[in-house]
Design a protein around this motif. Structure first.
Motif, short mmCIF file in Angstrom:
data_model
loop_
_atom_site.label_atom_id
_atom_site.label_comp_id
_atom_site.label_asym_id
_atom_site.label_seq_id
_atom_site.Cartn_x
_atom_site.Cartn_y
_atom_site.Cartn_z
N LYS A 1 81.31 5.86 5.91
CA LYS A 1 81.23 7.27 6.29
C LYS A 1 80.50 7.44 7.61
O LYS A 1 80.96 8.18 8.49
CB LYS A 1 80.53 8.06 5.19
CG LYS A 1 80.45 9.53 5.47
CD LYS A 1 79.78 10.27 4.34
CE LYS A 1 79.62 11.74 4.69
NZ LYS A 1 78.88 12.47 3.67
N ASN B 1 86.10 17.11 10.86
CA ASN B 1 86.02 16.71 9.45
C ASN B 1 87.37 16.68 8.76
O ASN B 1 87.62 15.81 7.93
CB ASN B 1 85.06 17.62 8.68
CG ASN B 1 83.61 17.31 9.00
OD1 ASN B 1 83.28 16.23 9.47
ND2 ASN B 1 82.75 18.27 8.74
N ASN B 2 88.27 17.63 9.10
CA ASN B 2 89.58 17.64 8.45
C ASN B 2 90.39 16.40 8.84
O ASN B 2 91.14 15.86 8.02
CB ASN B 2 90.35 18.92 8.75
CG ASN B 2 90.68 19.10 10.21
OD1 ASN B 2 89.89 18.75 11.09
ND2 ASN B 2 91.83 19.66 10.50
N SER C 1 88.82 13.43 6.99
CA SER C 1 89.23 13.48 5.59
C SER C 1 90.63 12.90 5.41
O SER C 1 90.88 12.13 4.47
CB SER C 1 89.18 14.93 5.09
OG SER C 1 89.64 15.02 3.78
N LYS C 2 91.53 13.25 6.31
CA LYS C 2 92.89 12.72 6.24
C LYS C 2 92.89 11.20 6.44
O LYS C 2 93.58 10.47 5.72
CB LYS C 2 93.77 13.39 7.29
CG LYS C 2 95.21 12.93 7.23
CD LYS C 2 96.10 13.71 8.16
CE LYS C 2 97.54 13.26 8.00
NZ LYS C 2 98.46 14.03 8.81
N TRP D 1 90.43 9.16 5.75
CA TRP D 1 89.86 8.56 4.54
C TRP D 1 90.92 8.48 3.45
O TRP D 1 91.09 7.46 2.81
CB TRP D 1 88.66 9.36 4.07
CG TRP D 1 87.92 8.68 2.94
CD1 TRP D 1 88.28 8.65 1.63
CD2 TRP D 1 86.74 7.90 3.06
NE1 TRP D 1 87.37 7.91 0.91
CE2 TRP D 1 86.42 7.44 1.76
CE3 TRP D 1 85.89 7.56 4.13
CZ2 TRP D 1 85.30 6.66 1.51
CZ3 TRP D 1 84.78 6.78 3.87
CH2 TRP D 1 84.50 6.33 2.58
N LYS D 2 91.65 9.58 3.25
CA LYS D 2 92.66 9.61 2.19
C LYS D 2 93.78 8.60 2.45
O LYS D 2 94.26 7.95 1.53
CB LYS D 2 93.24 11.02 2.05
CG LYS D 2 92.28 11.98 1.41
CD LYS D 2 92.81 13.39 1.37
CE LYS D 2 91.76 14.33 0.82
NZ LYS D 2 92.12 15.72 0.97
#
Length: 72
Positions: free
Chosen positions: A6, A16-17, A20-21, A23-24
């Motif tokens: 992280k 952040n968005n 997040s993508k 990470w997913k």
């Protein structure tokens, strides 16, 4: 490796968005953690985005970490 991964992702300063993508897409086994191969994938995807390219909506087969590929 959650905290270490992280903090490295955050260093990219991507929104952040987007992180997040990434990470997913990278958490291939969807366990909430990144192993070393998934982390390498996340760093690759950060570089893709920072080079001005769009991220894939789904992870292409050629980017699936080697140990997670199904052999039929």
């Amino acid at each position: 490796m959650f905290k270490a991964a992280k903090s490295e992702l955050i260093k990219s300063k991507l929104p952040n968005n987007v992180l997040s993508k990434i990470w997913k897409l990278s958490d291939y086994d969807q366990d909430g953690f990144l192993d070393i191969e998934e982390f390498a994938l996340a760093m690759h995807l950060i570089n893709v985005k920072m080079d001005g390219n769009e991220l894939p909506t789904a992870l292409p087969l050629h980017l699936v970490p080697p140990s997670k590929r199904r052999v039929d």
